[in-house]
Design a protein around this motif. Structure first.
Motif, PDB file in Angstrom:
ATOM      1  N   UNK A 275      60.748  41.430  15.359  1.00 14.38           N
ATOM      2  CA  UNK A 275      60.767  41.345  16.830  1.00 14.38           C
ATOM      3  C   UNK A 275      59.663  40.441  17.384  1.00 14.38           C
ATOM      4  N   UNK A 276      59.143  39.563  16.543  1.00 14.42           N
ATOM      5  CA  UNK A 276      58.071  38.632  16.938  1.00 14.42           C
ATOM      6  C   UNK A 276      56.887  39.369  17.559  1.00 14.42           C
ATOM      7  N   UNK A 277      56.585  40.555  17.038  1.00 18.55           N
ATOM      8  CA  UNK A 277      55.557  41.420  17.619  1.00 18.55           C
ATOM      9  C   UNK A 277      54.130  41.032  17.247  1.00 18.55           C
ATOM     10  N   UNK A 278      53.949  40.271  16.171  1.00 21.38           N
ATOM     11  CA  UNK A 278      52.600  39.872  15.759  1.00 21.38           C
ATOM     12  C   UNK A 278      52.239  38.545  16.422  1.00 21.38           C
ATOM     13  N   UNK A 279      50.923  38.305  16.580  1.00 14.42           N
ATOM     14  CA  UNK A 279      50.448  37.091  17.256  1.00 14.42           C
ATOM     15  C   UNK A 279      49.392  36.373  16.419  1.00 14.42           C
TER      16      UNK A 279
END
Length: 131
Positions: free
Chosen positions: A75-79
């Motif tokens: 879910x593209x949750x990391x940055x």
């Protein structure tokens, strides 16, 4: 197999599935490469990639100018943030999205992948922001 050195002139571009233009570099299509590709990307201020992954192929990025923000993982949750001079490694198959957070400056980077084709391993993914 060839034993010829190939020079790819600058200025040739192509539209990537990721949502912006790439400056063509080394690939199967331009130089006959069989194991890698390397391109220059110039992402306009405020722009972002379409979320995607590269199945079976690793990516390496070198940031020349601007700041690269990246979202990745489930879910593209990391940055992640990369600055000029930073190297970024993306393992094969990891979902990711590059973002240029600047309102005035282009993000310029060199991208290398173990896929010798320009766009063959790009798999577009849904954008969690649009779900």
């Amino acid at each position: 197999m060839t034993d010829e050195i190939v020079v790819v002139p600058s200025g040739q571009t192509y539209e990537g599935k990721q949502g912006h233009a790439f400056f063509a570099g080394i690939s199967t299509e331009t130089a006959g490469s069989r194991g890698l590709c390397m391109h220059l990307v110039r992402i306009p201020p405020g722009a972002r990639d379409n979320p995607h992954r590269h199945d079976g192929h690793e990516s390496a990025i070198y940031v020349i100018s601007g700041v690269a923000e990246g979202r990745y993982g489930a879910d593209l949750a990391k940055r992640v943030t990369a600055n000029p001079g930073d190297f970024v490694y993306i393992p094969a198959g990891v979902p990711h999205q590059a973002i240029n957070p600047s309102t005035t400056e282009h993000l310029v980077a060199i991208i290398a992948r173990t896929d010798p084709h320009e766009q063959e391993s790009v798999v577009l993914l849904p954008d969690p922001d649009e779900a």
